[in-house]
Scaffold this active site. Structure first.
Site, PDB file in Angstrom:
ATOM      1  N   ASP A 196     -35.864  -1.203-118.887  1.00 35.49           N
ATOM      2  CA  ASP A 196     -36.125  -2.617-118.580  1.00 35.49           C
ATOM      3  C   ASP A 196     -37.634  -2.802-118.473  1.00 35.49           C
ATOM      4  O   ASP A 196     -38.145  -3.359-117.502  1.00 35.49           O
ATOM      5  CB  ASP A 196     -35.430  -3.024-117.280  1.00 35.49           C
ATOM      6  CG  ASP A 196     -35.480  -4.533-117.031  1.00 35.49           C
ATOM      7  OD1 ASP A 196     -35.773  -5.283-117.983  1.00 35.49           O
ATOM      8  OD2 ASP A 196     -35.226  -4.959-115.893  1.00 35.49           O
ATOM      9  N   LEU A 197     -38.344  -2.335-119.487  1.00 35.59           N
ATOM     10  CA  LEU A 197     -39.798  -2.205-119.400  1.00 35.59           C
ATOM     11  C   LEU A 197     -40.517  -3.480-119.828  1.00 35.59           C
ATOM     12  O   LEU A 197     -41.315  -3.480-120.750  1.00 35.59           O
ATOM     13  CB  LEU A 197     -40.274  -1.007-120.218  1.00 35.59           C
ATOM     14  CG  LEU A 197     -41.688  -0.503-119.908  1.00 35.59           C
ATOM     15  CD1 LEU A 197     -41.810  -0.090-118.453  1.00 35.59           C
ATOM     16  CD2 LEU A 197     -42.059   0.646-120.818  1.00 35.59           C
TER      17      LEU A 197
END
Length: 291
Positions: A196-197
């Site tokens: 979830d960068l």
């Protein structure tokens, strides 16, 4: 909620909190900066009761990402069913040098690998979360199978059923799933992903970038880079250049950014509606054209 935070931190760390300061959140989920009696600064957070397993998933994700020593990740001091306590990192401004360190570190983190595409972190639940959205980590034989069946298709169904996405746009995204073997690019081994960068999960401090709030799993390394491109990131081209120098990306990776952004755009379409459905449909068209 301060008293609950104080009690949870004391139980998890075995130390007495002497200062508790709320950073955000409300009655069902909140975050706190806590100073312990030995001077240690910790960060404590809780998740809503509507997100079972979220704390366990995040704790396992942080520990798994920290294991190779490739990137800066807050130390996990412990967790309970509802509370997570980690090292507290004071924030500072992003720098080009920190961005380059992040790029090199991400390359090494991804190279540390995972048991399979879709595998959860060791000790982490299969039913995890990406932000406020459920996310199933189910091992698959290859990345195209995993991405189509366990990322795109579940949220495509929800987006169409809820009316967030039109049937016509949904059909366009279904075409991506049908053609994904062709669109996915050269085969890659499973990478150890943050998952979830987006830019909000890159915490700049002490002249380096720390990775927080992960949704870690075994996946394709281009996914993390595509997420950095989705909402922007300070010194992004420095990050990418340092990554590519460390472990070169496959030819055409920029053309596949839209493919890797399709899942988070569908998640946002389901959660928030608005223009995210249109962005997802546009990403599907771009992926098909690039392939």
């Amino acid at each position: 909620m301060h008293d609950e935070a104080r009690a949870a931190v004391a139980a998890i760390t075995g130390r007495a909190p002497v200062e508790v300061r709320q950073l955000g959140g409300g009655d069902t989920a909140a975050a706190f900066a806590v100073r312990l009696d030995d001077g240690t600064a910790v960060f404590a957070k809780t998740a809503p009761e509507t997100m079972p397993g979220a704390i366990a998933a995040e704790a396992a994700s942080l520990s798994w990402l920290a294991e190779p020593g490739a990137v800066a990740v807050p130390e996990v001091f412990g967790c309970s069913e509802r509370w997570l306590v980690t090292e507290h990192i004071a924030e500072s401004a992003p720098t080009a040098a920190a961005a380059e360190r992040l790029g090199r570190g991400l390359a090494e983190l991804h190279a540390a690998g995972a048991p399979a595409f879709g595998s959860p972190p060791p000790g982490g639940p299969a039913d995890a979360w990406i932000g406020l959205a459920p996310m199933r980590n189910e091992p698959a034989p290859d990345w195209p199978t995993f991405y189509a069946h366990h990322r795109i298709e579940p949220y495509l169904r929800r987006a169409v059923d809820s009316g967030a996405l039109s049937a016509r746009d949904g059909e366009g995204i279904s075409q991506v799933c049908a053609a994904i073997d062709r669109l996915a690019g050269p085969p890659e081994p499973p990478a150890r992903l943050h998952g979830d960068l987006w830019s909000g999960n890159v915490h700049w401090a002490a002249d380096q970038a720390w990775l927080i709030d992960p949704a870690a799993h075994g996946g394709h390394r281009e996914t993390d880079l595509a997420m950095l491109h989705l909402f922007g990131c300070p010194h992004l081209e420095r990050v990418v250049a340092a990554y590519h120098e460390t472990r070169p990306l496959a030819d055409g990776w920029r053309d596949r950014i839209a493919l890797h952004q399709l899942f988070p755009l569908l998640v946002h379409a389901v959660l928030f509606g608005g223009g995210y459905a249109a962005q997802a449909a546009s990403a599907a068209r771009s992926a098909l054209r690039a392939g």
